[in-house]
Design an enzyme around this catalytic site. Structure first.
Site, PDB file in Angstrom:
ATOM      1  N   HIS A  94      40.499  97.407   3.429  1.00  0.00           N
ATOM      2  CA  HIS A  94      39.625  96.251   3.214  1.00  0.00           C
ATOM      3  C   HIS A  94      38.987  96.345   2.026  1.00  0.00           C
ATOM      4  CE1 HIS A  94      41.143  94.522   6.633  1.00  0.00           C
ATOM      5  NE2 HIS A  94      40.111  93.170   6.286  1.00  0.00           N
ATOM      6  N   HIS A 146      78.215  87.470 -10.089  1.00  0.00           N
ATOM      7  CA  HIS A 146      76.253  87.391  -9.990  1.00  0.00           C
ATOM      8  C   HIS A 146      76.179  88.170 -11.293  1.00  0.00           C
ATOM      9  CE1 HIS A 146      71.791  87.983  -9.233  1.00  0.00           C
ATOM     10  NE2 HIS A 146      72.426  89.373  -9.498  1.00  0.00           N
ATOM     11  N   PRO A 148      61.040  87.610 -12.253  1.00  0.00           N
ATOM     12  CA  PRO A 148      60.579  88.341 -11.112  1.00  0.00           C
ATOM     13  C   PRO A 148      60.460  87.241  -9.575  1.00  0.00           C
ATOM     14  CG  PRO A 148      59.175  89.079 -12.965  1.00  0.00           C
ATOM     15  CD  PRO A 148      59.949  88.151 -13.532  1.00  0.00           C
ATOM     16  N   GLU A 194      47.734  84.778  -0.592  1.00  0.00           N
ATOM     17  CA  GLU A 194      47.176  85.697  -2.049  1.00  0.00           C
ATOM     18  C   GLU A 194      47.919  84.879  -2.877  1.00  0.00           C
ATOM     19  OE1 GLU A 194      47.515  86.878   1.114  1.00  0.00           O
ATOM     20  OE2 GLU A 194      45.121  86.729   1.798  1.00  0.00           O
TER      21      GLU A 194
END
Lengths: 671, 671
Positions: free
Chosen positions: A476, A265, A125, A414
């Site tokens: 939130h 690739h 990832p 985060e």
């Protein structure tokens, strides 16, 4: 590219690098899948790195003071597997290379840290490896400050491609590394100008050199196929006080018909083209066959670090036994012996004092006890320190001038925070925890999943865990985030109901060696419900009877976190009407699921009607509402059915019908 | 700051800006929560923007050719509410301002697009607004190219703070905007040097000016409290061919005791300090009271665009009726009449030809039919165009030189892609869809959640949706991602089993007006199972009987996507043993849940044992395994119990036991 010129300029270097290229071609050909171009393009850089700079000992992949090499562009996994095989790491056999991407092989499509000790981190990832690397570099700085340069003094090297650098998380990682002045972090950018869709220019014209300089990095630009330039750049990079990015101009799939194209690739499997490339390389041996002299040269590289390793051992032996033991303890991820008694003492005190506090505050109370005895913790928050209550009083801020600081201001990052935490945990010697709002697990999610997959015990402190957050409103307020975390394999999700359960959850999180934890904590105050002190960690069983029915057991209320108090109040209402009601607190579903069926049936017996209460979506609760087997109980759910709203917390609980009265009514309607 | 000097230098300007500051102080004081400092710091910039540059007509918030104003720093919501109130937007009354952050008010803690027409997008989760804005700007360029400058010609303005610029998604957004040369995108950076934890320097030393220039942006640096500098910068920004970032040096909580501190970021509620600030402003009226002359001046600003609006109407009237109708249709989000018949024709053709193809390929077949008749679609992929099959043959690439192109190479920017798609959908006139691997919903997750919350019908094309992805291994194999998407409110998750269901899913996704769709599509080939053509869209009911039991109905198999074929094969095995078996295809749980209970019980009747098959985690399946009510059926699940592995797809299905034989065995074990 003039391959012949490259070969003749540095024949010894060329042959070593060609071994990587040939193995890559063979493995991808055999698997009929994989990514050929990147290992072929970066073989020169990797060869010089391993031959002249990387401090490693192939016979001791877990040597704590080794340099770390992180292949952020994980799709180029054959680069790493080739290096591990060529330098002689145990387990990375030629058979493994031949079984690239096959069931049971350790040579997975992307490098998996849990399959071989020589793989520092799971990548694939994009952007994760470079962001983990920031954590590795932080860990090195912190441990060096703590144990001294004789014990800890190494670099973190990263190979990253355009994919890694386009991902948003790379921005967070680069910014954090620049701010913290992580001078021992060196990123080698595979500047080949190609992505899957075509030329990088199709989607990006970012000037990476200017970009890294804007973040306070040293940048060096080189020809990634010139071993002298590579060597000089690495030498220079190691002297800097700032992190360094080396922009390596390379040709993807060097020497192959697909060179410099997006086709290069992917998997290059055409036999004729492969043969032509090998011929250009001067590579005449059969598939998977590395000429003995070249293999021998590589194996010598694998032993290059043995001396440094031995010297390190000698230096370590000169430390006091206490220091050595402490170093070993933290590198092994063992908690100090005193932790259990400290937690018990806190639980006892709380059961007596019965404070009404938010569990985020409870968490801080636990950290005040834990951090002084666990010097290996490094805490932090994504710019919500005061809200997440993550900074205990003894902690100072980790910074260029204070490497002993154990608190990191991660900034509004985060995702970068979570990935860096994983890196620290992978490095070893550090117990990382970091906070943000529960809703922003969304931002950190890719790294949180990798913590689970990689089996690292990062602790995610997620506060403001429901509509109890109040006025900030639905953007939130987590609704589905408990379900998201619970749905993720190998993740313990703790939602403690009071300070005692919070202490128990922290104890479990800190003693975990291979499972990350999510602590779901309230913004709003909750009463102490565990008023009777028990030495035993009840949270370890995942769920337990908090209050049993008086009289005939007719109703069973299940709840977590802030809603346990609501269930207890509902129990009062029901008992007042003569309806015997049991309340089960379920702070950790995963641990409850791990208990045997007998325990689960003891806690959740057949017979009484069941009502679950949680200020979140029902998704997942049916597992517990419907009982273990046999006759299904009548059941109901009190919680959220959609997004929240902006208003004071108590108004929201009332308006969304998450109240003791609603729970009691629901139970009665089922009787 | 010398407030007196600011006042005397530009008294008219000052008073208008002071109105924003005073309203903010009053509203936050009344709510006892919120963020005062940002509106107080950016009031000057916003005032000049609204007074002199923003093309808007307060009486017509939905005027298609208005400039868009996006408050990316959504916590400063009182800035936007003040502007809407002062300029006279209907509905944004003083009562609403007084009820800031209260239940039922449209003045939520963070701006919510669905609460008032003057709010272009929901912001609060940092970085989203600036990334939406890229989509707004793309939509404007695309519509201008299609309908001409007389119909569409407006700017997109953004106010963003350090939080937005630290988030990773901002990197993706800025890079994409730079690459695409979105010259009508103007970002005003609130450069106040403060975050929640303290000075920005605590966590970041990014040189934002250099950073934006590295991404190909024009950058202008100004004093954010000097109206002349603000005006000049906006004037210059509008002339550029590149996107512009205006770095506005400001003082957070200007004129308040908390000015230039992190305290100033939050809720300033101290009455004395509030009074002192107002005195410094020269503000003498009571709470929520704006002097009549100042309100009048603001209302004149609200009417400033009426003339331009009228002229636009005249110009629109000059277009052909057909063009006008088409413009209205796309802006209203209506599909063309021919869509339904095109989809039906494709379904019929497929039912006859029965191809065995991957559903990602099926999706491409649908797009080949859809895109020519829906010129409002804009497709794209995060660098996986060939894998996601998102580019139909008629599409050209959207670029500086080809604004009529409808395909976007988003680069390796899943999060930025999703946020930009939301922006296009919010702008109107565009039907955005975009692809990546299902596993990387993780990266796009914050924007996917906002699509659901904001009620925009973005279509997320998520391919490679299981271990069927094969060799790339567990980092790329979604396990929990179906559960994650299904747990999210207001999200339709489609997992079609073949080309017919894929066509039906696309039809539902494209006709949705307020719910985003996730299309979960296979990498591997699957047979056509809907071999009998039905005009009706069976997917619209969420689940239906694909094949009923022959003889006594003893077993009921439920499956989605690629596992429906496995369930069908299991049915063959069971029927061969005389066990009557029904197979239910469940392409969309959410739509099935919306059916009445009678339909759900008809499809999933009591009696037979139930087995669910899905190459994903069980989480969420208990809802369907346990029946509607009453007696619980015996049931089982065949699927994943943890992360996947790297190997060819068919090996993985075998090794993880997701086979027809395993399903048949499970059913028999329950009988």
């Amino acid at each position: 590219m003039d391959i012949a010129a490259l070969r003749s300029a540095h024949p010894d270097h060329w042959n070593k690098a060609a071994a990587i290229r040939a193995l890559t071609l063979d493995a991808v050909h055999a698997a009929n899948s994989g990514h050929s171009g990147m290992p072929m393009g970066m073989a020169d850089v990797a060869t010089v790195l391993y031959e002249k700079h990387l401090k490693f000992d192939a016979s001791a992949p877990n040597w704590p003071d080794r340099d770390r090499f992180i292949l952020s562009a994980g799709h180029g996994s054959m680069l790493l597997y080739s290096l591990l095989y060529l330098t002689g790491y145990e387990g990375m056999t030629l058979d493994q290379i031949k079984n690239f991407r096959q069931w049971g092989a350790i040579t997975a499509g992307h490098p998996e840290n849990f399959l071989h000790d020589g793989i520092e981190t799971t990548t694939g990832p994009l952007g994760q490896g470079i962001s983990n690397a920031v954590g590795f570099a932080i860990a090195e700085e912190a441990l060096r400050a703590r144990f001294g340069k004789k014990a800890v003094d190494h670099h973190t090297y990263v190979i990253a491609g355009d994919g890694c650098l386009m991902e948003g998380v790379s921005h967070e990682a680069i910014g954090l590394a620049g701010r913290l002045g992580l001078g021992k972090l060196i990123v080698l950018w595979d500047n080949n100008n190609i992505t899957i869709d075509g030329k990088v220019d199709l989607a990006s014209r970012t000037d990476q050199v200017k970009r890294f300089r804007a973040e306070g990095w040293q940048v060096i630009e080189i020809d990634g196929h010139d071993p002298e330039e590579i060597d000089a750049a690495l030498t220079k990079a190691k002297t800097g006080r700032r992190p360094t990015m080396i922009a390596c101009k390379t040709h993807i799939a060097l020497g192959h018909a697909a060179q410099d194209t997006s086709k290069g690739h992917g998997a290059l499997t055409d036999a004729d083209q492969m043969a032509a490339a090998k011929e250009a390389y001067g590579w005449t041996t059969g598939p998977f066959e590395v000429p003995a002299d070249i293999k021998k040269a590589w194996e010598a590289i694998g032993k290059r670090g043995a001396e440094a390793h031995a010297e390190w051992k000698t230096r370590m032996g000169e430390l006091s036994e206490r220091r050595q033991a402490e170093f070993t303890r933290v590198m092994d991820g063992e908690v100090p012996k005193s932790l259990a008694s400290r937690i018990r003492a806190l639980k006892k005190q709380i059961s007596e004092e019965c404070p009404k506090v938010a569990t985020r505050k409870s968490s801080e109370m636990v950290l005040e006890v834990v951090n002084p005895v666990m010097q290996e913790t490094i805490g932090g928050s994504a710019d919500l320190s005061g809200s997440n209550n993550t900074k205990s009083g003894d902690m100072t801020v980790f910074d260029e001038g204070n490497r002993k600081g154990r608190y990191i201001h991660y900034g509004i990052r985060e995702h970068g925070m979570a990935a860096a935490m994983n890196g620290m945990a992978l490095h070893g010697g550090i117990r990382p925890y970091g906070g943000t709002f529960m809703c922003f697990t969304d931002y950190a999610r890719p790294a949180m999943r990798l913590a689970a997959l990689m089996k690292v015990p990062s602790v995610f402190v997620m506060t403001h865990d429901s509509i109890g957050l109040g006025e900030d409103g639905p953007t939130h307020q987590p609704i589905e985030h408990l379900a998201i975390s619970r749905a993720t394999p190998n993740t313990n999700v703790f939602r403690p109901c009071d300070t005692v359960e919070t202490a128990e959850a922290w104890e479990l999180a800190l003693t975990s060696k291979s499972t990350p934890s999510v602590l779901s904590l309230t913004r709003q105050g909750v009463p102490t419900l565990r008023t009777e002190h028990k030495q035993k960690n009840l949270t370890a069983q995942g769920a337990y009877v908090l209050a049993d029915a008086e009289g005939k057991r007719q109703a069973l209320l299940m709840a977590t976190g802030s809603e346990v108090a609501i269930a207890m109040a509902a129990r009062d209402l029901l008992q007042a009407e003569g309806i015997g009601t049991r309340v089960v607190s379920m702070p950790c579903w995963e641990l409850f699921e791990e208990q045997d069926e007998a325990y689960r049936r003891k806690v959740l017996p057949a017979g009484p009607v069941r009502v679950a209460v949680e200020a979140a979506i029902r998704f997942g609760w049916d597992r517990w509402l419907y009982g273990e087997r046999g006759k299904r109980e009548k059941s109901g759910f009190v919680g959220m059915h959609g997004f929240g709203a902006s208003a004071p917390a108590e108004v929201l609980y009332e308006q969304f019908g998450i109240t003791a009265e609603a729970v009691a009514e629901k139970a009665k309607s089922l009787l």
